[in-house]
Design a protein around this motif. Structure first.
Motif, PDB file in Angstrom:
ATOM      1  N   ALA A  73       0.851  -1.189   0.000  1.00  0.00           N
ATOM      2  CA  ALA A  73       0.000   0.000   0.000  1.00  0.00           C
ATOM      3  C   ALA A  73       0.881   1.231   0.000  1.00  0.00           C
ATOM      4  CB  ALA A  73      -0.937   0.007   1.206  1.00  0.00           C
ATOM      5  N   GLY A  74       0.318   2.311  -0.436  1.00  0.00           N
ATOM      6  CA  GLY A  74       1.063   3.570  -0.468  1.00  0.00           C
ATOM      7  C   GLY A  74       0.327   4.590  -1.300  1.00  0.00           C
ATOM      8  N   ALA A  75       0.515   5.854  -0.943  1.00  0.00           N
ATOM      9  CA  ALA A  75      -0.145   6.928  -1.676  1.00  0.00           C
ATOM     10  C   ALA A  75       0.441   7.032  -3.078  1.00  0.00           C
ATOM     11  CB  ALA A  75       0.009   8.244  -0.918  1.00  0.00           C
ATOM     12  N   THR A  76      -0.219   7.788  -3.928  1.00  0.00           N
ATOM     13  CA  THR A  76       0.208   7.943  -5.314  1.00  0.00           C
ATOM     14  C   THR A  76       1.594   8.588  -5.369  1.00  0.00           C
ATOM     15  OG1 THR A  76      -2.083   8.214  -5.995  1.00  0.00           O
ATOM     16  CG2 THR A  76      -0.395   8.954  -7.529  1.00  0.00           C
ATOM     17  N   GLY A  77       2.478   8.013  -6.188  1.00  0.00           N
ATOM     18  CA  GLY A  77       3.806   8.572  -6.397  1.00  0.00           C
ATOM     19  C   GLY A  77       4.816   8.264  -5.317  1.00  0.00           C
ATOM     20  N   GLN A  78       4.529   7.317  -4.430  1.00  0.00           N
ATOM     21  CA  GLN A  78       5.447   7.007  -3.337  1.00  0.00           C
ATOM     22  C   GLN A  78       6.322   5.772  -3.603  1.00  0.00           C
ATOM     23  OE1 GLN A  78       5.772   9.225  -0.924  1.00  0.00           O
ATOM     24  NE2 GLN A  78       4.153  10.364  -1.965  1.00  0.00           N
ATOM     25  N   GLY A  79       6.123   5.104  -4.763  1.00  0.00           N
ATOM     26  CA  GLY A  79       7.055   4.030  -5.114  1.00  0.00           C
ATOM     27  C   GLY A  79       6.463   2.644  -5.251  1.00  0.00           C
ATOM     28  N   LYS A  80       5.139   2.512  -5.298  1.00  0.00           N
ATOM     29  CA  LYS A  80       4.547   1.163  -5.391  1.00  0.00           C
ATOM     30  C   LYS A  80       4.919   0.469  -6.699  1.00  0.00           C
ATOM     31  CE  LYS A  80       0.233   1.930  -5.055  1.00  0.00           C
ATOM     32  NZ  LYS A  80       0.437   3.392  -5.265  1.00  0.00           N
ATOM     33  N   SER A  81       4.770   1.163  -7.798  1.00  0.00           N
ATOM     34  CA  SER A  81       5.059   0.548  -9.097  1.00  0.00           C
ATOM     35  C   SER A  81       6.533   0.181  -9.226  1.00  0.00           C
ATOM     36  CB  SER A  81       4.648   1.490 -10.232  1.00  0.00           C
ATOM     37  OG  SER A  81       3.255   1.726 -10.204  1.00  0.00           O
ATOM     38  N   VAL A  82       7.405   1.037  -8.695  1.00  0.00           N
ATOM     39  CA  VAL A  82       8.830   0.701  -8.697  1.00  0.00           C
ATOM     40  C   VAL A  82       9.081  -0.518  -7.823  1.00  0.00           C
ATOM     41  CG1 VAL A  82      11.131   1.520  -8.081  1.00  0.00           C
ATOM     42  CG2 VAL A  82       9.524   3.079  -9.183  1.00  0.00           C
ATOM     43  N   GLY A  83       8.379  -0.597  -6.698  1.00  0.00           N
ATOM     44  CA  GLY A  83       8.533  -1.763  -5.831  1.00  0.00           C
ATOM     45  C   GLY A  83       8.105  -3.049  -6.518  1.00  0.00           C
ATOM     46  N   LEU A 132       3.592  -4.524   3.227  1.00  0.00           N
ATOM     47  CA  LEU A 132       4.620  -3.543   2.878  1.00  0.00           C
ATOM     48  C   LEU A 132       3.928  -2.215   2.625  1.00  0.00           C
ATOM     49  CD1 LEU A 132       7.678  -3.237   2.194  1.00  0.00           C
ATOM     50  CD2 LEU A 132       7.064  -3.660  -0.189  1.00  0.00           C
ATOM     51  N   SER A 133       4.348  -1.187   3.352  1.00  0.00           N
ATOM     52  CA  SER A 133       3.682   0.110   3.251  1.00  0.00           C
ATOM     53  C   SER A 133       4.686   1.186   2.876  1.00  0.00           C
ATOM     54  CB  SER A 133       2.994   0.471   4.565  1.00  0.00           C
ATOM     55  OG  SER A 133       2.395   1.747   4.477  1.00  0.00           O
ATOM     56  N   PHE A 134       4.378   1.903   1.787  1.00  0.00           N
ATOM     57  CA  PHE A 134       5.092   3.133   1.483  1.00  0.00           C
ATOM     58  C   PHE A 134       4.380   4.262   2.239  1.00  0.00           C
ATOM     59  CE2 PHE A 134       6.024   0.208  -1.916  1.00  0.00           C
ATOM     60  CZ  PHE A 134       7.364   0.426  -2.187  1.00  0.00           C
ATOM     61  N   LYS A 135       4.757   5.481   1.981  1.00  0.00           N
ATOM     62  CA  LYS A 135       4.156   6.603   2.704  1.00  0.00           C
ATOM     63  C   LYS A 135       2.664   6.688   2.408  1.00  0.00           C
ATOM     64  CE  LYS A 135       4.429  11.618   3.263  1.00  0.00           C
ATOM     65  NZ  LYS A 135       4.422  11.569   4.733  1.00  0.00           N
ATOM     66  N   GLN A 137       4.634   8.774   8.678  1.00  0.00           N
ATOM     67  CA  GLN A 137       5.824   9.560   8.969  1.00  0.00           C
ATOM     68  C   GLN A 137       6.961   9.309   7.983  1.00  0.00           C
ATOM     69  OE1 GLN A 137       6.038  11.860  11.137  1.00  0.00           O
ATOM     70  NE2 GLN A 137       4.271  11.526  12.469  1.00  0.00           N
ATOM     71  N   LEU A 138       6.746   8.421   7.024  1.00  0.00           N
ATOM     72  CA  LEU A 138       7.799   8.127   6.047  1.00  0.00           C
ATOM     73  C   LEU A 138       8.027   9.326   5.143  1.00  0.00           C
ATOM     74  CD1 LEU A 138       6.756   4.471   5.078  1.00  0.00           C
ATOM     75  CD2 LEU A 138       8.518   5.182   6.701  1.00  0.00           C
ATOM     76  N   VAL A 139       9.203   9.351   4.503  1.00  0.00           N
ATOM     77  CA  VAL A 139       9.587  10.533   3.735  1.00  0.00           C
ATOM     78  C   VAL A 139       9.333  10.366   2.243  1.00  0.00           C
ATOM     79  CG1 VAL A 139      11.299  11.257   5.409  1.00  0.00           C
ATOM     80  CG2 VAL A 139      11.983   9.708   3.568  1.00  0.00           C
ATOM     81  N   GLY A 140       8.775   9.220   1.813  1.00  0.00           N
ATOM     82  CA  GLY A 140       8.430   9.019   0.411  1.00  0.00           C
ATOM     83  C   GLY A 140       9.608   8.575  -0.437  1.00  0.00           C
ATOM     84  N   GLN A 141       9.347   8.448  -1.742  1.00  0.00           N
ATOM     85  CA  GLN A 141      10.364   8.062  -2.727  1.00  0.00           C
ATOM     86  C   GLN A 141      11.051   6.740  -2.351  1.00  0.00           C
ATOM     87  OE1 GLN A 141      13.059  11.310  -3.276  1.00  0.00           O
ATOM     88  NE2 GLN A 141      11.523  12.634  -4.244  1.00  0.00           N
ATOM     89  N   GLY A 142      10.235   5.737  -2.075  1.00  0.00           N
ATOM     90  CA  GLY A 142      10.777   4.413  -1.800  1.00  0.00           C
ATOM     91  C   GLY A 142      11.022   4.110  -0.350  1.00  0.00           C
ATOM     92  N   ASP A 143      10.829   5.065   0.539  1.00  0.00           N
ATOM     93  CA  ASP A 143      10.952   4.809   1.971  1.00  0.00           C
ATOM     94  C   ASP A 143       9.749   3.971   2.401  1.00  0.00           C
ATOM     95  OD1 ASP A 143      11.914   4.873   4.521  1.00  0.00           O
ATOM     96  OD2 ASP A 143      11.127   6.867   4.991  1.00  0.00           O
ATOM     97  N   MET A 144       9.977   2.843   3.030  1.00  0.00           N
ATOM     98  CA  MET A 144       8.870   1.919   3.304  1.00  0.00           C
ATOM     99  C   MET A 144       9.101   1.151   4.582  1.00  0.00           C
ATOM    100  SD  MET A 144       9.710  -0.918   0.380  1.00  0.00           S
ATOM    101  CE  MET A 144      11.274  -1.795   0.318  1.00  0.00           C
ATOM    102  N   GLN A 150      14.786   1.167   2.503  1.00  0.00           N
ATOM    103  CA  GLN A 150      14.793   2.055   1.358  1.00  0.00           C
ATOM    104  C   GLN A 150      14.740   1.177   0.115  1.00  0.00           C
ATOM    105  OE1 GLN A 150      14.554   5.381   0.830  1.00  0.00           O
ATOM    106  NE2 GLN A 150      14.530   4.832  -1.356  1.00  0.00           N
ATOM    107  N   CYS A 151      13.631   1.274  -0.612  1.00  0.00           N
ATOM    108  CA  CYS A 151      13.431   0.421  -1.780  1.00  0.00           C
ATOM    109  C   CYS A 151      14.466   0.738  -2.862  1.00  0.00           C
ATOM    110  CB  CYS A 151      12.021   0.604  -2.330  1.00  0.00           C
ATOM    111  SG  CYS A 151      11.642  -0.444  -3.745  1.00  0.00           S
ATOM    112  N   ALA A 152      14.942  -0.307  -3.503  1.00  0.00           N
ATOM    113  CA  ALA A 152      15.863  -0.107  -4.621  1.00  0.00           C
ATOM    114  C   ALA A 152      15.128   0.585  -5.763  1.00  0.00           C
ATOM    115  CB  ALA A 152      16.433  -1.448  -5.074  1.00  0.00           C
ATOM    116  N   PHE A 153      15.896   1.311  -6.568  1.00  0.00           N
ATOM    117  CA  PHE A 153      15.302   2.061  -7.679  1.00  0.00           C
ATOM    118  C   PHE A 153      15.712   1.406  -8.994  1.00  0.00           C
ATOM    119  CE2 PHE A 153      15.598   5.373 -10.966  1.00  0.00           C
ATOM    120  CZ  PHE A 153      14.263   5.749 -11.004  1.00  0.00           C
TER     121      PHE A 153
END
Length: 826
Positions: free
Chosen positions: A490-500, A667-670, A688-695, A707-710
């Protein structure tokens, strides 16, 4: 048009007849015997030409190399034909190791003629192949180091010399060590050393048991059978002997003696067979019959039995498991040339230019201590662990300080540090400290290439290894999807789900062979997973009627999920028949040839279902989606079906209680609120996560910050192109057919049959397989038309009703009955 259709039908029927005649010819016993005799004769021809080569090879070499010398007679025992054979096999190819071809051809011919093999199947084939190359290379090395290729090149042949020369240029004298190691490893893995070491002891025990049984049987025969008594009883029934026997007396007496002698020999033969392994000599003494010229009693002393095992006993002693005789089943054989993706397909990791400085660490430590002291909380010690995204400050409070007081100061500490958001772990499990996670001002990007090449992932022996990224202590995090066994993201839009999701898919593509893993990709957004279309014939599983490998239509998603439920039930039935509890035990039995493929057993690949947006499916389908997902999550773990479900809206009407209860790994992103964090993780922190793959990864009671790999889009595209350009299977992995029970049943009008109806009927009867996909492939039809033809075949009585994952039963057994049925329909 009618004439063309009739001509096409005639050609189609003629092609079936020709194919049937060809199959019958190849299966003819006379063809097998002829081919076998030719192979046996060829093995003897090879033997004669090879032996002759040692005497005539040098003289014939100039003749073979100069084809213009047609008038010159070859000195080989088999003439020019034998000279050419021996020249190429010995001089051009493998040297004296070519003698191994003789038993190979002899065994093949013997098997075709007598239906039994001289040698043991695949085991012998492996031995012959190994020693063919090993001997030629070994002799090639000896010829190379002694510089005697001009005189002794026949020992190794051109292939052996070339292999030895290449290895010598690469390794030097270590080639000899390599050959020795290869020999030892091959012997260890090719032969059961325990069986060889214990063979003598087992043979002695078996011989003693057989000897004991034979002794008991012999004793019974001795007690119940006396050949002398049989003969004497026969003699008592004959007339007394006269000094000059008449013709009448001799005639009446002779048959009695002959019958007695025959019975005696039969009993003696029986006694000899029953006294195998008996070392004593059994002699039956018969009272002498004096002065009887009509007959003479032969010596009834039984010869000493030979200590040989019977056929059944030899079979019992030489019985070996099937995988020892034929080798392990290789599930990768169909795509044996498949190459795994290489790390150079990924962008190289960027050199980190910015790190957390010592001044920044000291400044943050002082601010944390100062903030806590303002609220009268003393600190005994504090230390920092730098991660790619956050820095973990571990503090040890003074005695008497309540942990709950520190947890309430989360916002105050964030204010003093001017941080985006901090997370307090009170206490850290297993450490006895309180953790304060503070985001770094300059974040580090964790590239996919840096984690995919790490030894933790490269050397991982997990069933489904996935590398998610790095922990806050900068360690690569590798986990096993098979043990999760399902993952909820789960995670808000643009926080890295698709990359994950791309990271998970890439991890599995780098570690698994196409025969071991299949993906079912569901993408309601229609754009996130389209890059994986290229690997359809390698890694994707689809419905038989699917036009696109990536499932985007909600109705097809429902059918796919229910089809996976059918596949799950089929696999559980296979496990029940095999006596296994999970897919690992089942595949181990199958690869060790303990399960019969003719009984429906097959190698089972893992299936990973990935749903990119669950919220959209739940809004449009609801219970139709929730029920099969819950069923799969509850039961599918043991048979190798695993789910990865992602959503951007982790509300209770999307992640229902039934779904949530069966997904222990989350697994939760921001996320946007604490409510969403509690919905997905059952605790605060994800907001409280900072986004961009922080999970945050929750697997049980522990929550790990990662920190999710990119991985960028062009990297995924390169990997899919690399796999897609290789040879794949003929089709994607076909899931069982699913028919919607709620769909209305349509009446079939046989008067309005399809033009390909008769061709399809002949095809189904010829293959004895009622499958829609078969009609599609063989007649080049679309699925909808093939489905209508299958309905007509069912209405006509050619095939039976739909049976889930199984092919329909064919009710017509031969072409004659089919032609009668077609005539009646016409």
């Amino acid at each position: 048009m009618a004439a063309k259709r009739n001509l096409y039908k005639k050609k189609k029927k003629a092609s079936f007849v020709e194919l049937k005649d060809l199959v019958a010819f190849l299966q003819d016993r006379r063809f097998h015997i002829t081919l076998g005799l030719l192979l046996i004769a060829f093995s003897f021809i090879l033997a004669l030409s090879f032996i002759s080569y040692f005497y005539t090879g040098e003289a014939d070499q100039s003749i073979i190399e100069s084809w213009d010398s047609s008038n010159t007679t070859a000195q080989n025992w088999l003439g020019r034909f034998g000279a050419v054979l021996s020249y190429y096999f010995i001089y051009r190819w493998f040297g004296i190791a070519s003698f191994l071809f003789i038993p190979i051809f002899l065994n093949g011919g013997w098997l075709l003629v007598f239906r039994r093999s001289i040698f043991t199947g695949w085991q012998s084939a492996k031995i012959f192949t190994f020693f063919l190359f090993w001997l030629s290379t070994s002799f090639g090395y000896l010829v190379l180091v002694t510089e005697s290729e001009s005189h002794y090149s026949f020992l190794c042949g051109a292939i052996g010399y070339g292999l030895a020369q290449g290895l010598y240029n690469f390794m030097g004298w270590a080639v000899l060590l390599l050959l020795l190691i290869a020999f030892i490893v091959f012997m260890v893995y090719s032969f059961d050393l325990d069986t060889l070491l214990n063979f003598q002891q087992k043979a002695q025990q078996t011989a003693q048991q057989i000897k004991h049984k034979a002794a008991v049987a012999t004793e019974e025969v001795r007690n119940n059978f006396n050949p002398a008594e049989i003969i004497m009883n026969s003699l008592r029934q004959t007339p007394p002997r006269n000094d000059k026997p008449t013709q009448e007396n001799t005639t009446n007496f002779q048959p009695v003696v002959e019958s007695a002698t025959i019975r005696t020999k039969e009993k003696a033969d029986t006694l000899q067979k029953e006294t195998l392994y008996d070392n004593t000599t059994n002699t039956t003494s018969v009272p002498p019959l004096e002065n009887n010229p009509a007959f003479s009693i032969e010596d009834t002393t039984l010869s000493e039995p030979t200590a040989e095992l019977s056929y059944e006993e030899e079979e019992e002693l030489s019985q070996e498991p099937a995988y020892v005789r034929f080798g392990l089943y290789d599930h990768t054989l169909e795509l044996s040339s498949y190459k795994y993706p290489t790390p150079d397909l990924l962008d190289p990791p960027e050199v980190s230019k910015v790190r957390v400085t010592k001044e920044e660490l000291e400044q943050n430590k002082d601010k944390i201590v100062e903030t806590l002291s303002n609220f009268r909380i003393g600190i005994s010690s504090i230390k920092a662990t730098i991660g790619p995204t956050v820095t973990l400050y571990e503090i040890v409070p003074q005695a008497g300080v309540k942990i709950s007081r520190i947890k309430t100061l989360e916002d105050d500490i964030a204010l003093s540090l001017s941080a985006l958001g901090i997370r307090i772990i009170a206490p850290i499990p297993g450490r006895g400290t309180i953790g304060i996670e503070v985001p770094n001002k300059n974040r580090e990007i964790v590239s996919m290439s840096s984690v995919i090449t790490h030894e933790k992932f490269v050397n991982s022996d997990k069933a489904l290894p996935i590398v998610l990224g790095k922990t806050i202590s900068n360690e690569v995090f590798v986990t096993d999807l098979a043990k999760m066994p399902h993952l909820l993201m789960a995670g808000a839009t643009g926080q890295g789900k698709s990359v994950g999701l791309n990271v998970i898919l890439t991890s599995l593509l780098y570690k698994k062979h196409p025969s071991e893993l299949k993906f079912v990709l569901v993408d309601p957004k229609k754009v996130e997973l389209t890059l994986f279309n290229r690997i359809e014939r390698h890694f994707l599983a689809t419905l038989p009627n699917s036009e696109e490998p990536i499932i985007t239509d909600t109705r097809k998603v429902i059918h796919t999920l229910n089809s996976l439920c059918i596949e799950m039930d089929v696999r559980y039935n296979l496990l029940k028949e095999a006596g296994c509890r999970n897919i690992k035990e089942y595949n181990h039995k199958f690869t060790h040839r303990m399960l019969n493929p003719q009984e429906g057993h097959r190698f089972l690949p893992y299936i990973v279902l990935i749903i990119d947006e669950l919220a959209d499916l739940m809004m449009t389908a609801g219970k139709e989606i929730e029920t099969p997902i819950a069923r799969l999550a509850q039961l599918a773990r043991a048979i190798g079906i695993h789910l990865v479900v992602a959503t951007q809206r982790p509300s209770v009407n999307v992640i229902t209680g039934i779904i949530k209860a069966n997904f222990p790994a989350r697994l939760s992103f921001k996320v946007s609120s604490r409510v969403d964090s509690r919905t997905i993780l059952d605790s605060n922190g994800a907001e409280q996560l900072v986004g961009q793959g922080d999970m945050l990864l929750s697997n049980g009671s522990d929550i790990i910050r990662l920190q999710c790999a990119f991985i960028d889009t062009h990297e995924v595209e390169r990997i899919c192109e690399f796999i897609g350009e290789q040879r794949g299977y003929d089709t994607s992995y076909l899931l069982p057919e699913y028919e919607d029970e709620g769909a209305e049943t349509k009446t079939v009008d046989l008067n309005n049959r399809d033009s390909m109806f008769e061709d399809a009927a002949r095809l189904v009867v010829a293959h004895q397989q009622g499958s829609t996909s078969l009609i599609q492939r063989k007649l080049s039809l679309g699925y909808n038309r093939a489905g209508r033809i299958m309905d007509q075949l069912e209405a006509a009585g050619v095939v039976g009703p739909f049976e889930g994952s199984k092919a329909r039963k064919v009710l017509i057994q031969d072409e004659y009955a089919l032609e009668q049925l077609l005539k009646s329909l016409s």
